[in-house]
Design a protein around this motif. Structure first.
Motif, mmCIF file in Angstrom:
data_model
loop_
_atom_site.group_PDB
_atom_site.id
_atom_site.type_symbol
_atom_site.label_atom_id
_atom_site.label_comp_id
_atom_site.label_asym_id
_atom_site.label_seq_id
_atom_site.Cartn_x
_atom_site.Cartn_y
_atom_site.Cartn_z
ATOM 1 N N TYR A 48 -6.991 -10.788 1.004
ATOM 2 C CA TYR A 48 -7.209 -11.734 -0.090
ATOM 3 C C TYR A 48 -5.839 -12.293 -0.473
ATOM 4 O O TYR A 48 -4.899 -11.521 -0.703
ATOM 5 N N ASP A 108 1.163 -9.584 -4.816
ATOM 6 C CA ASP A 108 2.508 -9.998 -5.238
ATOM 7 C C ASP A 108 2.427 -11.380 -5.834
ATOM 8 O O ASP A 108 1.688 -12.232 -5.329
ATOM 9 N N TYR A 146 2.171 3.889 0.212
ATOM 10 C CA TYR A 146 3.389 3.448 0.882
ATOM 11 C C TYR A 146 4.222 4.620 1.394
ATOM 12 O O TYR A 146 4.968 5.241 0.623
#
Ligand SMILES: Cc1cc2nc3c(=O)[nH]c(=O)nc-3n(C[C@H](O)[C@H](O)[C@H](O)COP(=O)(O)OP(=O)(O)OC[C@H]3O[C@@H](n4cnc5c(N)ncnc54)[C@H](O)[C@@H]3O)c2cc1C
Length: 292
Positions: A48, A108, A146
């Motif tokens: 997305y 982001d 992460y």
């Protein structure tokens, strides 16, 4: 079916795709996904665009895959630079289309967005989005994590604390950012277990396609390219075919070792290209995912 139920039954192989920039690219993406069905992926996902622009194509491809194939589909959803009600609207449409799984992400801020941070009407973090989904919908939920730490995180400890928070708030499993040295993943697994993370952590593997592209990706997400691999990529920087083969070889070895290590699944960042992932899966012998 919720992916958490699939993960209880078997170890998964999954593929991630991204939406095209223009509407006329949608059929090609759908066609690539359909072709890769021969590898019997346990689920597929469509990214997305946090920056907007391609979001409608994400929804369209996700819904077409749901209605035109028997694949289990997971929608990506980012919450940055959108109001809560816009995000809620996307979730309602996904639910109405029968989509059962969502990976809840922050995303982001788009380049040029100088708003300085989340507005009052935005979800600030993936954790807020997970809470909203849990409170209002019945989706299976995944979150991102992460192995080398998120680029904005204060420390590996705080980062893993937020990964654990995702689990506590309702994430059924986590998928990692790409990495090229499995030791980062194994180290993350140990730290995650020590921090109380018990949900499956699925490693994300991105077969390298070109030297400039992977340099850009890794510099954006903070992943390390091991020196020996980096040297090869530099040597063949002008030869994308050679780099693609290097990428296949490296990803095959990564996936082989990860699978042998007992990972709950492998999530391939396919980048809408069938060549590399087809060769990698043909090289591997992982439960029913080698096409005839
Ligand atoms: C599997 C996977 C799929 C992805 N798919 C997409 C996609 O479809 N579209 C896209 O645009 N991007 C995608 N991304 C990239 C992702 O959006 C970026 O990495 C983004 O910078 C962070 O997203 P997040 O969901 O991890 O954010 P968060 O979990 O919100 O984390 C962002 C930062 O904030 C910290 N943090 C987390 N929770 C809190 C909290 N509650 N309070 C304070 N700090 C917190 C974290 O440590 C981290 O440093 C994906 C990444 C992965 C690994």
């Amino acid at each position: 079916m919720k992916i958490r139920e699939i993960l209880k039954e078997r170890r998964t192989v999954s593929f991630e795709f991204f939406p095209p920039r223009e509407a006329d690219g949608v059929p090609t993406v759908v066609e690539v996904v359909k072709d890769l069905q021969r590898f019997a992926p346990d689920f597929v996902s469509v990214t997305y665009g946090a920056g907007g622009g391609t979001r409608a194509f994400t929804e369209e491809i996700t819904m077409r895959l749901k209605s035109e194939t028997r694949l289990e589909v997971m929608a990506h959803l980012t919450c940055v630079a959108q109001t809560r009600s816009e995000v809620h609207g996307v979730l309602e449409r996904l639910q109405a289309a029968g989509i059962e799984n969502v990976i809840a992400l922050r995303g982001d801020r788009p380049a040029g967005d100088d708003s300085g941070g989340p507005g009052a009407d935005e979800f600030a973090h993936a954790t807020d989005l997970i809470t909203h989904i849990q409170d209002n919908f019945d989706f299976g939920i995944a979150g991102a994590c992460y192995p080398e730490g998120h680029t904005e995180s204060e420390s590996l400890e705080t980062d893993i604390g937020y990964a654990r928070m995702k689990q506590e708030l309702g994430a059924d499993f986590l998928i990692t950012q790409l990495f090229y040295d499995n030791d980062y993943f194994f180290d993350f697994q140990e730290r995650a277990a020590a921090a109380g993370i018990t949900v499956p952590v699925i490693p994300g593997v991105l077969p390298i396609l070109s030297t400039p592209q992977i340099r850009r990706f890794t510099s954006l997400c903070g992943a390390t390219i091991p020196a020996e691999l980096d040297e090869k990529l530099e040597r063949y920087a002008d030869d994308n075919r050679a780099v693609r083969e290097i990428g296949i070889e490296h990803a095959t070895r990564q996936a082989e070792e990860l699978w042998a290590h007992g990972v709950p699944g492998i999530h391939f960042y396919v980048l809408n290209r069938r060549y590399s992932v087809s060769h990698i899966l043909s090289n591997l012998d992982i439960g029913g995912h080698t096409a005839e």
